[in-house]
Write a protein that holds these residues in place. Structure first.
Motif, PDB file in Angstrom:
ATOM      1  N   ASP A 144     -24.246  20.067  22.228  1.00 21.17           N
ATOM      2  CA  ASP A 144     -23.184  19.389  22.970  1.00 21.17           C
ATOM      3  C   ASP A 144     -22.469  20.422  23.837  1.00 21.17           C
ATOM      4  O   ASP A 144     -21.666  21.215  23.352  1.00 21.17           O
ATOM      5  CB  ASP A 144     -22.210  18.735  22.000  1.00 21.17           C
ATOM      6  CG  ASP A 144     -21.143  17.908  22.696  1.00 21.17           C
ATOM      7  OD1 ASP A 144     -20.961  18.042  23.927  1.00 21.17           O
ATOM      8  OD2 ASP A 144     -20.478  17.120  22.004  1.00 21.17           O
ATOM      9  N   MET A 145     -22.785  20.424  25.118  1.00 14.78           N
ATOM     10  CA  MET A 145     -22.249  21.419  26.041  1.00 14.78           C
ATOM     11  C   MET A 145     -20.756  21.229  26.290  1.00 14.78           C
ATOM     12  O   MET A 145     -20.085  22.145  26.758  1.00 14.78           O
ATOM     13  CB  MET A 145     -23.011  21.378  27.369  1.00 14.78           C
ATOM     14  CG  MET A 145     -24.501  21.623  27.223  1.00 14.78           C
ATOM     15  SD  MET A 145     -24.941  23.083  26.242  1.00 14.78           S
ATOM     16  CE  MET A 145     -24.294  24.393  27.260  1.00 14.78           C
ATOM     17  N   ASP A 146     -20.229  20.067  25.981  1.00 10.85           N
ATOM     18  CA  ASP A 146     -18.802  19.816  26.175  1.00 10.85           C
ATOM     19  C   ASP A 146     -17.976  20.364  25.020  1.00 10.85           C
ATOM     20  O   ASP A 146     -16.766  20.484  25.116  1.00 10.85           O
ATOM     21  CB  ASP A 146     -18.548  18.313  26.332  1.00 10.85           C
ATOM     22  CG  ASP A 146     -19.324  17.727  27.498  1.00 10.85           C
ATOM     23  OD1 ASP A 146     -19.536  18.448  28.495  1.00 10.85           O
ATOM     24  OD2 ASP A 146     -19.734  16.559  27.407  1.00 10.85           O
ATOM     25  N   PHE A 147     -18.636  20.709  23.926  1.00 15.00           N
ATOM     26  CA  PHE A 147     -17.949  21.216  22.742  1.00 15.00           C
ATOM     27  C   PHE A 147     -17.369  22.600  23.007  1.00 15.00           C
ATOM     28  O   PHE A 147     -16.186  22.840  22.820  1.00 15.00           O
ATOM     29  CB  PHE A 147     -18.928  21.235  21.570  1.00 15.00           C
ATOM     30  CG  PHE A 147     -18.347  21.762  20.288  1.00 15.00           C
ATOM     31  CD1 PHE A 147     -17.328  21.091  19.648  1.00 15.00           C
ATOM     32  CD2 PHE A 147     -18.830  22.920  19.730  1.00 15.00           C
ATOM     33  CE1 PHE A 147     -16.787  21.576  18.475  1.00 15.00           C
ATOM     34  CE2 PHE A 147     -18.303  23.420  18.559  1.00 15.00           C
ATOM     35  CZ  PHE A 147     -17.281  22.739  17.931  1.00 15.00           C
ATOM     36  N   SER A 148     -18.198  23.506  23.437  1.00 13.19           N
ATOM     37  CA  SER A 148     -17.781  24.862  23.737  1.00 13.19           C
ATOM     38  C   SER A 148     -18.842  25.455  24.656  1.00 13.19           C
ATOM     39  O   SER A 148     -19.794  26.082  24.200  1.00 13.19           O
ATOM     40  CB  SER A 148     -17.648  25.680  22.452  1.00 13.19           C
ATOM     41  OG  SER A 148     -17.313  27.008  22.750  1.00 13.19           O
ATOM     42  N   TYR A 149     -18.681  25.248  25.963  1.00 12.17           N
ATOM     43  CA  TYR A 149     -19.724  25.510  26.946  1.00 12.17           C
ATOM     44  C   TYR A 149     -20.299  26.927  26.860  1.00 12.17           C
ATOM     45  O   TYR A 149     -21.500  27.100  26.680  1.00 12.17           O
ATOM     46  CB  TYR A 149     -19.196  25.224  28.351  1.00 12.17           C
ATOM     47  CG  TYR A 149     -20.195  25.485  29.436  1.00 12.17           C
ATOM     48  CD1 TYR A 149     -21.271  24.641  29.618  1.00 12.17           C
ATOM     49  CD2 TYR A 149     -20.075  26.597  30.261  1.00 12.17           C
ATOM     50  CE1 TYR A 149     -22.204  24.877  30.605  1.00 12.17           C
ATOM     51  CE2 TYR A 149     -21.006  26.837  31.255  1.00 12.17           C
ATOM     52  CZ  TYR A 149     -22.066  25.976  31.421  1.00 12.17           C
ATOM     53  OH  TYR A 149     -22.986  26.222  32.391  1.00 12.17           O
ATOM     54  N   GLU A 150     -19.476  27.944  26.989  1.00  9.27           N
ATOM     55  CA  GLU A 150     -19.978  29.324  26.976  1.00  9.27           C
ATOM     56  C   GLU A 150     -20.627  29.673  25.647  1.00  9.27           C
ATOM     57  O   GLU A 150     -21.674  30.319  25.606  1.00  9.27           O
ATOM     58  CB  GLU A 150     -18.861  30.324  27.298  1.00  9.27           C
ATOM     59  CG  GLU A 150     -18.399  30.283  28.742  1.00  9.27           C
ATOM     60  CD  GLU A 150     -19.507  30.603  29.749  1.00  9.27           C
ATOM     61  OE1 GLU A 150     -20.377  31.455  29.456  1.00  9.27           O
ATOM     62  OE2 GLU A 150     -19.501  29.994  30.830  1.00  9.27           O
ATOM     63  N   SER A 151     -20.033  29.234  24.547  1.00  8.98           N
ATOM     64  CA  SER A 151     -20.621  29.506  23.234  1.00  8.98           C
ATOM     65  C   SER A 151     -21.964  28.819  23.085  1.00  8.98           C
ATOM     66  O   SER A 151     -22.910  29.380  22.532  1.00  8.98           O
ATOM     67  CB  SER A 151     -19.681  29.042  22.123  1.00  8.98           C
ATOM     68  OG  SER A 151     -18.489  29.788  22.160  1.00  8.98           O
ATOM     69  N   MET A 152     -22.073  27.576  23.588  1.00  7.60           N
ATOM     70  CA  MET A 152     -23.346  26.861  23.491  1.00  7.60           C
ATOM     71  C   MET A 152     -24.422  27.539  24.340  1.00  7.60           C
ATOM     72  O   MET A 152     -25.578  27.608  23.938  1.00  7.60           O
ATOM     73  CB  MET A 152     -23.192  25.398  23.895  1.00  7.60           C
ATOM     74  CG  MET A 152     -22.540  24.525  22.831  1.00  7.60           C
ATOM     75  SD  MET A 152     -23.374  24.600  21.210  1.00  7.60           S
ATOM     76  CE  MET A 152     -25.008  24.026  21.632  1.00  7.60           C
ATOM     77  N   LEU A 153     -24.059  28.051  25.515  1.00  5.31           N
ATOM     78  CA  LEU A 153     -25.035  28.795  26.327  1.00  5.31           C
ATOM     79  C   LEU A 153     -25.540  30.011  25.561  1.00  5.31           C
ATOM     80  O   LEU A 153     -26.738  30.300  25.555  1.00  5.31           O
ATOM     81  CB  LEU A 153     -24.424  29.233  27.654  1.00  5.31           C
ATOM     82  CG  LEU A 153     -24.276  28.173  28.733  1.00  5.31           C
ATOM     83  CD1 LEU A 153     -23.570  28.760  29.954  1.00  5.31           C
ATOM     84  CD2 LEU A 153     -25.613  27.576  29.122  1.00  5.31           C
ATOM     85  N   ASP A 154     -24.626  30.719  24.904  1.00  2.00           N
ATOM     86  CA  ASP A 154     -25.031  31.885  24.101  1.00  2.00           C
ATOM     87  C   ASP A 154     -25.951  31.470  22.963  1.00  2.00           C
ATOM     88  O   ASP A 154     -26.929  32.160  22.662  1.00  2.00           O
ATOM     89  CB  ASP A 154     -23.802  32.605  23.544  1.00  2.00           C
ATOM     90  CG  ASP A 154     -22.998  33.310  24.626  1.00  2.00           C
ATOM     91  OD1 ASP A 154     -23.553  33.572  25.715  1.00  2.00           O
ATOM     92  OD2 ASP A 154     -21.796  33.579  24.392  1.00  2.00           O
ATOM     93  N   ILE A 155     -25.655  30.344  22.336  1.00  2.83           N
ATOM     94  CA  ILE A 155     -26.485  29.861  21.229  1.00  2.83           C
ATOM     95  C   ILE A 155     -27.866  29.453  21.738  1.00  2.83           C
ATOM     96  O   ILE A 155     -28.877  29.762  21.109  1.00  2.83           O
ATOM     97  CB  ILE A 155     -25.777  28.705  20.482  1.00  2.83           C
ATOM     98  CG1 ILE A 155     -24.618  29.289  19.654  1.00  2.83           C
ATOM     99  CG2 ILE A 155     -26.757  27.942  19.595  1.00  2.83           C
ATOM    100  CD1 ILE A 155     -23.743  28.268  18.990  1.00  2.83           C
TER     101      ILE A 155
END
Length: 177
Positions: free
Chosen positions: A30-41
């Protein structure tokens, strides 16, 4: 149906810890959850588990968000309000080596790729992002809202060939999967 088990994570650190300890076939981010953190994940998953498939899910369809997710390693991008793909069909598609994409996202990709190619042609520079005619046909069909099956029927190609073209398009965009 293919369902061995599911997990839900309430925070990015919890999610990151789980992927360090386990292998997942498909992950929905869910990119709306925490965008930068999700990209890192997504980058971490791609690095640690290249056979895992990540589907990014978001309310955002702007080209920058879409391209960042694809570059990070997402093999699909779905809009939350898009009824074209249900999660079950998107998961089935990635398990069959497909690349689910919302029609609105496909339209953004098509516009971006068309502009990139025309800008390059106007400057007589060798394109680094050149799509074949068939790849343009595939992305145009998705932009029109067609399913993988619909694209295969319209273009007269195997249903298994359509995801191959999408993966080639993603590769040309600089994705890591």
């Amino acid at each position: 149906d293919y369902v061995k088990g599911t997990s839900v994570f309430k925070s990015c650190p919890e999610f990151e810890q789980a992927i360090l300890q386990s292998f997942f076939d498909v992950l929905l981010g869910d990119m709306d959850f925490s965008y930068e953190s999700m990209l890192d994940i997504i980058r971490l998953i791609t690095k640690l588990h290249p056979k895992s498939a990540v589907i990014a899910i978001s309310e955002k369809s702007d080209p920058e968000t879409v391209f960042e997710c694809i570059r990070a390693g997402s093999c699909g991008y779905l809009l939350k309000d898009d009824a074209t793909f249900g999660l079950k069909s998107a998961i089935s598609e990635v398990l069959n080596r497909g690349a689910p994409i919302s029609p609105a996202v496909a339209r953004h990709l098509l516009r971006r790729l068309s502009v990139s190619n025309s800008d390059i042609r106007g400057q007589n520079i060798q394109p680094s992002l050149s799509l074949t005619k068939r790849e343009f046909d595939v992305i145009r069909s998705f932009a029109a809202g067609m399913s993988t099956k619909g694209v295969s029927v319209q273009l007269g190609i195997s249903e298994k060939t359509v995801p191959v073209h999408l993966r080639n398009i993603y590769r040309k965009l600089g994705t890591s999967t």
